[in-house]
Design a protein around this motif. Structure first.
Motif, PDB file in Angstrom:
ATOM      1  N   ASN A  55       0.847   1.639 -16.436  1.00  0.00           N
ATOM      2  CA  ASN A  55       0.303   0.940 -17.599  1.00  0.00           C
ATOM      3  C   ASN A  55       0.937  -0.419 -17.855  1.00  0.00           C
ATOM      4  N   SER A  56       2.169  -0.617 -17.387  1.00  0.00           N
ATOM      5  CA  SER A  56       2.849  -1.884 -17.650  1.00  0.00           C
ATOM      6  C   SER A  56       2.583  -2.946 -16.583  1.00  0.00           C
ATOM      7  N   GLY A  57       1.852  -2.590 -15.521  1.00  0.00           N
ATOM      8  CA  GLY A  57       1.563  -3.582 -14.498  1.00  0.00           C
ATOM      9  C   GLY A  57       1.723  -3.096 -13.086  1.00  0.00           C
ATOM     10  N   GLY A  58       2.004  -1.813 -12.879  1.00  0.00           N
ATOM     11  CA  GLY A  58       2.066  -1.267 -11.532  1.00  0.00           C
ATOM     12  C   GLY A  58       3.317  -1.646 -10.776  1.00  0.00           C
ATOM     13  N   GLU A  59       3.255  -1.490  -9.446  1.00  0.00           N
ATOM     14  CA  GLU A  59       4.450  -1.696  -8.637  1.00  0.00           C
ATOM     15  C   GLU A  59       4.941  -3.133  -8.677  1.00  0.00           C
ATOM     16  N   ALA A  60       4.011  -4.091  -8.834  1.00  0.00           N
ATOM     17  CA  ALA A  60       4.436  -5.500  -8.882  1.00  0.00           C
ATOM     18  C   ALA A  60       5.304  -5.757 -10.112  1.00  0.00           C
ATOM     19  N   TYR A  61       5.002  -5.073 -11.210  1.00  0.00           N
ATOM     20  CA  TYR A  61       5.806  -5.229 -12.426  1.00  0.00           C
ATOM     21  C   TYR A  61       7.221  -4.703 -12.210  1.00  0.00           C
ATOM     22  N   VAL A  62       7.332  -3.584 -11.519  1.00  0.00           N
ATOM     23  CA  VAL A  62       8.646  -3.010 -11.250  1.00  0.00           C
ATOM     24  C   VAL A  62       9.447  -3.915 -10.317  1.00  0.00           C
ATOM     25  N   GLU A  63       8.798  -4.430  -9.288  1.00  0.00           N
ATOM     26  CA  GLU A  63       9.498  -5.215  -8.289  1.00  0.00           C
ATOM     27  C   GLU A  63       9.857  -6.613  -8.769  1.00  0.00           C
ATOM     28  N   SER A  64       9.007  -7.204  -9.629  1.00  0.00           N
ATOM     29  CA  SER A  64       9.147  -8.632  -9.951  1.00  0.00           C
ATOM     30  C   SER A  64       9.635  -8.911 -11.361  1.00  0.00           C
TER      31      SER A  64
END
Length: 272
Positions: free
Chosen positions: A56-65
């Motif tokens: 919900n917060s932006g997917g894997e790209a949110y976690v990585e970036s």
């Protein structure tokens, strides 16, 4: 859309739509949230759809970036992984934690990746690299043996076992594994630097250390490790040319903010 019309609770279609809606592909977080909310209306028929809530917060790209400080980063992990996560999110969590110097979290997320997808050998190797620093050299050694059996042509498997041996002071076995890794991939500067550190700082094999240092400098002159190995030999053997090495190093790295630690280390070797 036609697929969902035929199968409104299809997890694979919803997961693909959420993935394509990520900002890195030109979508928005709001698009992702809209698709995830639509999927949850069918979660009673297919509970797998609940896995999408972690995105919900932006997917894997949110976690990585995420450009986070350590406090907000821990909040991020708690928020994102408060829900059960699919493998791609766990993979991103493992990479991100490793890149942010949080090996404990990286080992946790990568262990979950391996639990659900044992074929992810790169994550198994990444986890094994962190085990010695977390106080688990025996586990790292067992993983090294298992990885070599699974992928005998993968230099990283030998690096894993070499690091496990090195962490326990078994330098001769570590050298054997690092040398095998270099036979499989002669351009691996990480392995070369580890081998050089053993030669210079543990076994005091100056000639082999000198060969490794020169090879590192030739292959990767902007990597400080080769220069530091050369200077250590020149100071401790001793060998001529230390002042020149220090001057060359400062000229190359002195204005790089990221290299001020190595610059200070090198300056401290200058003869008084």
């Amino acid at each position: 859309k036609r697929g969902l019309a035929a199968d409104p609770a299809n997890y694979t279609i919803y997961a693909r739509l959420v993935w394509m809606a990520q900002p890195k592909w030109g979508g928005t977080v709001e698009d992702m949230q809209r698709i995830i909310a639509s999927a949850q209306r069918h979660a009673n028929k297919n509970p797998l759809l609940k896995l999408l809530l972690s995105e919900n917060s932006g997917g894997e790209a949110y976690v990585e970036s995420c450009d986070c400080n350590p406090i907000t980063e821990l909040k991020l992990y708690r928020q994102v992984f408060a829900e059960a996560a699919p493998v791609n999110m766990l993979m991103s969590g493992g990479w991100a934690a490793k890149n942010r110097n949080s090996p404990e979290l990286s080992v946790i997320y990568r262990s979950q990746v391996i639990r659900f997808d044992p074929r992810q050998l790169d994550h198994r190797e990444g986890r094994a690299f962190d085990l010695p620093s977390l106080g688990h050299p025996d586990w790292a050694l067992a993983e090294g043996n298992a990885l070599i059996a699974l992928a005998p042509q993968d230099e990283n498997a030998f690096d894993v076992r070499g690091l496990a041996y090195e962490s326990t002071g078994n330098f001769s076995r570590a050298i054997d594994d690092y040398e095998q890794a270099l036979r499989l991939n002669p351009a691996d500067t990480w392995t070369l630097a580890e081998l050089g550190n053993i030669y210079v700082h543990s076994s005091r094999d100056w000639n082999k250390g000198w060969t490794v240092a020169n090879r590192l400098i030739q292959m990767s002159p902007d990597n400080p490790q080769g220069w530091l190995l050369r200077a250590s030999i020149q100071k401790n053997q001793p060998r001529d040319g230390l002042n020149q090495t220090i001057s060359d190093f400062v000229a190359r790295f002195g204005n790089d903010p990221a290299q001020q630690g190595p610059v200070a280390q090198m300056q401290a070797m200058r003869p008084q």
